[in-house]
Design a protein around this motif. Sequence first.
Motif, PDB file in Angstrom:
ATOM      1  N   ALA A   4       0.084  -9.165  16.385  1.00 43.78           N
ATOM      2  CA  ALA A   4       0.694  -8.983  15.074  1.00 43.78           C
ATOM      3  C   ALA A   4       0.909  -7.492  14.858  1.00 43.78           C
ATOM      4  CB  ALA A   4      -0.193  -9.552  13.973  1.00 43.78           C
ATOM      5  N   VAL A   5       1.998  -7.155  14.184  1.00 39.76           N
ATOM      6  CA  VAL A   5       2.242  -5.770  13.788  1.00 39.76           C
ATOM      7  C   VAL A   5       2.376  -5.746  12.274  1.00 39.76           C
ATOM      8  CG1 VAL A   5       3.284  -5.050  15.957  1.00 39.76           C
ATOM      9  CG2 VAL A   5       4.736  -6.014  14.161  1.00 39.76           C
ATOM     10  N   ALA A   6       1.888  -4.652  11.677  1.00 35.13           N
ATOM     11  CA  ALA A   6       1.914  -4.548  10.217  1.00 35.13           C
ATOM     12  C   ALA A   6       2.306  -3.135   9.810  1.00 35.13           C
ATOM     13  CB  ALA A   6       0.538  -4.895   9.639  1.00 35.13           C
ATOM     14  N   ALA A   7       3.012  -3.051   8.714  1.00 36.83           N
ATOM     15  CA  ALA A   7       3.415  -1.758   8.163  1.00 36.83           C
ATOM     16  C   ALA A   7       3.207  -1.782   6.659  1.00 36.83           C
ATOM     17  CB  ALA A   7       4.884  -1.477   8.482  1.00 36.83           C
ATOM     18  N   THR A   8       2.874  -0.633   6.096  1.00 35.74           N
ATOM     19  CA  THR A   8       2.703  -0.553   4.645  1.00 35.74           C
ATOM     20  C   THR A   8       4.070  -0.394   3.970  1.00 35.74           C
ATOM     21  OG1 THR A   8       2.469   1.861   4.617  1.00 35.74           O
ATOM     22  CG2 THR A   8       0.457   0.561   4.944  1.00 35.74           C
ATOM     23  N   THR A   9       4.128  -0.788   2.717  1.00 39.89           N
ATOM     24  CA  THR A   9       5.359  -0.580   1.959  1.00 39.89           C
ATOM     25  C   THR A   9       5.617   0.913   1.787  1.00 39.89           C
ATOM     26  OG1 THR A   9       4.047  -0.879  -0.068  1.00 39.89           O
ATOM     27  CG2 THR A   9       5.284  -2.784   0.727  1.00 39.89           C
ATOM     28  N   GLY A  10       4.547   1.705   1.811  1.00 35.94           N
ATOM     29  CA  GLY A  10       4.686   3.151   1.707  1.00 35.94           C
ATOM     30  C   GLY A  10       5.448   3.750   2.876  1.00 35.94           C
ATOM     31  N   MET A  64      -7.056   1.832  14.587  1.00 39.89           N
ATOM     32  CA  MET A  64      -5.901   0.963  14.799  1.00 39.89           C
ATOM     33  C   MET A  64      -4.609   1.567  14.256  1.00 39.89           C
ATOM     34  SD  MET A  64      -7.644  -2.639  13.684  1.00 39.89           S
ATOM     35  CE  MET A  64      -6.125  -3.532  13.985  1.00 39.89           C
ATOM     36  N   MET A  65      -4.724   2.465  13.286  1.00 35.31           N
ATOM     37  CA  MET A  65      -3.559   2.989  12.588  1.00 35.31           C
ATOM     38  C   MET A  65      -2.778   3.995  13.434  1.00 35.31           C
ATOM     39  SD  MET A  65      -3.739   1.489   9.611  1.00 35.31           S
ATOM     40  CE  MET A  65      -4.970   0.512   8.752  1.00 35.31           C
ATOM     41  N   ILE A  66      -1.506   4.163  13.104  1.00 30.40           N
ATOM     42  CA  ILE A  66      -0.713   5.160  13.818  1.00 30.40           C
ATOM     43  C   ILE A  66      -1.139   6.569  13.427  1.00 30.40           C
ATOM     44  CG2 ILE A  66       1.181   5.247  12.140  1.00 30.40           C
ATOM     45  CD1 ILE A  66       3.061   5.508  14.632  1.00 30.40           C
ATOM     46  N   MET A  67      -1.706   6.719  12.217  1.00 36.03           N
ATOM     47  CA  MET A  67      -2.232   7.995  11.759  1.00 36.03           C
ATOM     48  C   MET A  67      -3.592   7.741  11.115  1.00 36.03           C
ATOM     49  SD  MET A  67      -1.246  11.243  11.685  1.00 36.03           S
ATOM     50  CE  MET A  67       0.538  11.097  11.835  1.00 36.03           C
ATOM     51  N   ASN A  68      -4.551   8.617  11.370  1.00 39.11           N
ATOM     52  CA  ASN A  68      -5.886   8.446  10.800  1.00 39.11           C
ATOM     53  C   ASN A  68      -5.794   8.390   9.274  1.00 39.11           C
ATOM     54  OD1 ASN A  68      -8.563   8.474  10.116  1.00 39.11           O
ATOM     55  ND2 ASN A  68      -9.097  10.267  11.321  1.00 39.11           N
ATOM     56  N   PRO A  69      -6.193   7.261   8.652  1.00 37.38           N
ATOM     57  CA  PRO A  69      -6.058   7.122   7.203  1.00 37.38           C
ATOM     58  C   PRO A  69      -7.253   7.646   6.420  1.00 37.38           C
ATOM     59  CG  PRO A  69      -6.805   5.062   8.130  1.00 37.38           C
ATOM     60  CD  PRO A  69      -6.656   6.017   9.297  1.00 37.38           C
ATOM     61  N   LEU A  70      -8.281   8.120   7.108  1.00 34.09           N
ATOM     62  CA  LEU A  70      -9.509   8.530   6.440  1.00 34.09           C
ATOM     63  C   LEU A  70      -9.450   9.989   6.016  1.00 34.09           C
ATOM     64  CD1 LEU A  70     -12.098   6.845   8.834  1.00 34.09           C
ATOM     65  CD2 LEU A  70     -11.074   5.903   6.752  1.00 34.09           C
ATOM     66  N   SER A  71     -10.113  10.282   4.910  1.00 36.01           N
ATOM     67  CA  SER A  71     -10.197  11.672   4.463  1.00 36.01           C
ATOM     68  C   SER A  71     -11.055  12.439   5.451  1.00 36.01           C
ATOM     69  CB  SER A  71     -10.805  11.746   3.056  1.00 36.01           C
ATOM     70  OG  SER A  71     -12.033  11.046   2.999  1.00 36.01           O
ATOM     71  N   GLN A 127       5.463  13.481  11.861  1.00 37.79           N
ATOM     72  CA  GLN A 127       5.420  14.673  11.018  1.00 37.79           C
ATOM     73  C   GLN A 127       5.450  14.291   9.537  1.00 37.79           C
ATOM     74  OE1 GLN A 127       8.723  17.476  11.534  1.00 37.79           O
ATOM     75  NE2 GLN A 127       7.235  19.146  11.469  1.00 37.79           N
ATOM     76  N   LYS A 128       6.311  13.350   9.173  1.00 32.48           N
ATOM     77  CA  LYS A 128       6.396  12.889   7.784  1.00 32.48           C
ATOM     78  C   LYS A 128       5.116  12.182   7.351  1.00 32.48           C
ATOM     79  CE  LYS A 128      11.348  12.148   6.950  1.00 32.48           C
ATOM     80  NZ  LYS A 128      12.368  11.124   6.606  1.00 32.48           N
ATOM     81  N   ILE A 129       4.626  11.286   8.211  1.00 32.88           N
ATOM     82  CA  ILE A 129       3.424  10.522   7.855  1.00 32.88           C
ATOM     83  C   ILE A 129       2.241  11.457   7.667  1.00 32.88           C
ATOM     84  CG2 ILE A 129       1.805   8.737   8.605  1.00 32.88           C
ATOM     85  CD1 ILE A 129       4.145   7.560  10.270  1.00 32.88           C
ATOM     86  N   GLU A 144       0.861  -1.185   0.000  1.00 32.54           N
ATOM     87  CA  GLU A 144       0.000   0.000   0.000  1.00 32.54           C
ATOM     88  C   GLU A 144       0.897   1.235   0.000  1.00 32.54           C
ATOM     89  OE1 GLU A 144      -2.921   2.319  -0.291  1.00 32.54           O
ATOM     90  OE2 GLU A 144      -3.682   0.350   0.312  1.00 32.54           O
ATOM     91  N   ALA A 145       0.615   2.182  -0.891  1.00 30.49           N
ATOM     92  CA  ALA A 145       1.449   3.382  -1.009  1.00 30.49           C
ATOM     93  C   ALA A 145       1.301   4.313   0.184  1.00 30.49           C
ATOM     94  CB  ALA A 145       1.095   4.126  -2.295  1.00 30.49           C
ATOM     95  N   ALA A 146       0.124   4.345   0.787  1.00 29.29           N
ATOM     96  CA  ALA A 146      -0.105   5.233   1.927  1.00 29.29           C
ATOM     97  C   ALA A 146       0.766   4.808   3.105  1.00 29.29           C
ATOM     98  CB  ALA A 146      -1.577   5.205   2.329  1.00 29.29           C
ATOM     99  N   PRO A 147       1.467   5.748   3.732  1.00 30.13           N
ATOM    100  CA  PRO A 147       2.332   5.399   4.870  1.00 30.13           C
ATOM    101  C   PRO A 147       1.517   5.221   6.149  1.00 30.13           C
ATOM    102  CG  PRO A 147       2.483   7.747   4.434  1.00 30.13           C
ATOM    103  CD  PRO A 147       1.577   7.181   3.383  1.00 30.13           C
ATOM    104  N   ASN A 148       1.513   4.006   6.681  1.00 31.87           N
ATOM    105  CA  ASN A 148       0.777   3.746   7.918  1.00 31.87           C
ATOM    106  C   ASN A 148       1.240   2.422   8.522  1.00 31.87           C
ATOM    107  OD1 ASN A 148      -1.242   4.546   9.880  1.00 31.87           O
ATOM    108  ND2 ASN A 148      -2.353   5.482   8.166  1.00 31.87           N
ATOM    109  N   ALA A 149       0.781   2.173   9.745  1.00 29.04           N
ATOM    110  CA  ALA A 149       1.133   0.933  10.449  1.00 29.04           C
ATOM    111  C   ALA A 149       0.101   0.696  11.530  1.00 29.04           C
ATOM    112  CB  ALA A 149       2.527   1.036  11.061  1.00 29.04           C
TER     113      ALA A 149
END
Length: 282
Positions: A109-115, A247-254, A224-226, A93-98
């Motif tokens: 389990a922990v997961a991170a995006t390729t972004g 669940m995400m480290i940063m809110n992924p919703l618009s 700050q980057k994310i 996933e391009a969006a940066p999140n985990a």
Amino acid sequence: MFNMMKTAILMAAITALFMAIGGMMGGQTGMLLALVVAIGMNFFSYWFSDKMVLKMYNAREVDATTAPRFYAMVKELADRAQLPMPKVYLIDEAAPNAFATGRNPDNAAVAATTGIMRLLSERELRGVMAHELAHVKHRDILISTISATMAGAISMLANFAMFFGGRDSEGRPANPIVGIAVAILAPLAASVIQMAISRAREFEADRGGAEISGDPQALASALQKIDHYAKGIPMAAAEAHPETAQMMIMNPLSGGGLRGLFSTHPATEDRIARLMAMARGS
């Protein structure tokens, strides 16, 4: 400590709201029926949440062979946190999140995006994964599941009251206008409380992650980057399953209206300010 106390107060508030609606209905049958159904739904979600969420995001498990540096990083942080080694996943996933998931530290389990892997330096990524392990250590999945159970029960009770009517303290039918108002406002109030619980847990995970990594400044830089890049990169899976946003480290919703009230995450600038204060030793 403050955020743990805040979480306890908010949990008490959502429980009190549930009991208030039950009292308004006058009887226990409808209240117990709604509670049993809500607990049953969330019990299933609690036990299988990790598999459900990982499947939603098409996450693939990696190990020391397929992702040696990332896996070694998580292992080192888990050892520092005195946690069992969690399963490790990557999401294309391009969006940066985990995020972290699992019902307890032994089934985490922990997961991170390729972004996020491309965006962050190794030091910043280490801060992010420490944050996720702090969620595991604090058993935040359990807390969010309980709050979801109560919020779901409140919504069901409120709808039950609107369609079947409630009773006042003397057993007389309640005003139908009151029932409609409760059906609208009670779930809204429950959602606001649930979001507040999520925001409190994010602050606590930031603090815990900074302690696990020993580098609060790295996590602040990562946030700050994310925050900067995530706003311009939509995350389709999160938009399709908005219930996973907390669940995400940063809110992924618009974003939308009343963003601060209904946001699952604190303002990024507030999170960064607290982390920088930790880095300064204040």
